[in-house]
Design a protein around this motif. Sequence first.
Motif, PDB file in Angstrom:
ATOM      1  N   VAL A  27      12.412   3.140  -0.527  1.00 32.50           N
ATOM      2  CA  VAL A  27      11.811   4.351   0.031  1.00 32.50           C
ATOM      3  C   VAL A  27      12.661   4.849   1.189  1.00 32.50           C
ATOM      4  O   VAL A  27      13.302   4.071   1.891  1.00 32.50           O
ATOM      5  CB  VAL A  27      10.353   4.155   0.496  1.00 32.50           C
ATOM      6  N   LEU A  82       9.941   7.160   5.426  1.00 33.73           N
ATOM      7  CA  LEU A  82       8.550   6.693   5.513  1.00 33.73           C
ATOM      8  C   LEU A  82       7.919   7.155   6.817  1.00 33.73           C
ATOM      9  O   LEU A  82       8.453   6.922   7.899  1.00 33.73           O
ATOM     10  CB  LEU A  82       8.495   5.168   5.411  1.00 33.73           C
ATOM     11  N   SER A 101       0.289   7.411   4.004  1.00 35.11           N
ATOM     12  CA  SER A 101       1.735   7.250   4.153  1.00 35.11           C
ATOM     13  C   SER A 101       2.457   8.251   3.268  1.00 35.11           C
ATOM     14  O   SER A 101       2.015   8.550   2.155  1.00 35.11           O
ATOM     15  CB  SER A 101       2.164   5.836   3.738  1.00 35.11           C
ATOM     16  N   ALA A 123       6.512   9.232   1.859  1.00 37.13           N
ATOM     17  CA  ALA A 123       7.885   8.746   1.731  1.00 37.13           C
ATOM     18  C   ALA A 123       8.506   9.373   0.491  1.00 37.13           C
ATOM     19  O   ALA A 123       7.832  10.072  -0.270  1.00 37.13           O
ATOM     20  CB  ALA A 123       7.913   7.224   1.624  1.00 37.13           C
ATOM     21  N   LEU A 171       0.738   8.262  -0.402  1.00 37.86           N
ATOM     22  CA  LEU A 171      -0.149   7.127  -0.601  1.00 37.86           C
ATOM     23  C   LEU A 171      -1.301   7.282   0.394  1.00 37.86           C
ATOM     24  O   LEU A 171      -1.073   7.262   1.608  1.00 37.86           O
ATOM     25  CB  LEU A 171       0.626   5.831  -0.354  1.00 37.86           C
ATOM     26  N   ASP A 174       2.777  -0.399   5.942  1.00 38.58           N
ATOM     27  CA  ASP A 174       4.031  -0.653   5.231  1.00 38.58           C
ATOM     28  C   ASP A 174       3.807  -1.545   4.013  1.00 38.58           C
ATOM     29  O   ASP A 174       4.448  -1.366   2.981  1.00 38.58           O
ATOM     30  CB  ASP A 174       5.058  -1.325   6.154  1.00 38.58           C
ATOM     31  N   ASN A 196       1.302  -1.615   2.052  1.00 40.57           N
ATOM     32  CA  ASN A 196       0.783  -0.816   0.944  1.00 40.57           C
ATOM     33  C   ASN A 196       1.900  -0.031   0.265  1.00 40.57           C
ATOM     34  O   ASN A 196       1.900   0.136  -0.955  1.00 40.57           O
ATOM     35  CB  ASN A 196      -0.325   0.122   1.416  1.00 40.57           C
ATOM     36  N   VAL A 197       2.861   0.445   1.050  1.00 41.61           N
ATOM     37  CA  VAL A 197       4.004   1.151   0.476  1.00 41.61           C
ATOM     38  C   VAL A 197       4.843   0.178  -0.360  1.00 41.61           C
ATOM     39  O   VAL A 197       5.277   0.510  -1.465  1.00 41.61           O
ATOM     40  CB  VAL A 197       4.860   1.823   1.575  1.00 41.61           C
TER      41      VAL A 197
END
Length: 86
Positions: free
Chosen positions: A12, A15, A22, A24, A38, A43, A45-46
């Motif tokens: 990504v 971000l 989030s 990105a 998202l 982070d 979760n990303v």
Amino acid sequence: PATPSGGEDLWVEGLTATIGGSEATVVSSTGWRAPLHLPVAGDFNVKNALTAVGCAIGLGLDPQTAIRALGSFGGVQGRLEQIDEE
């Protein structure tokens, strides 16, 4: 964008945390890029979302569709939920 063929690297860029989750850009070593929204923060979760996109590619699914679907992920009930106190 290039058609994903598997065996590619994903990462990504750009971000940012927003009030709504989030944002990105997902980038592939094969040359395609796609915006990611998202609706959950963190982070981790990303990273989980990026793993899900990689799994979708491995299964032969369209990564753009997977990325769009992640935009509707509401999280797990009771975890990281906003509590409105009056």
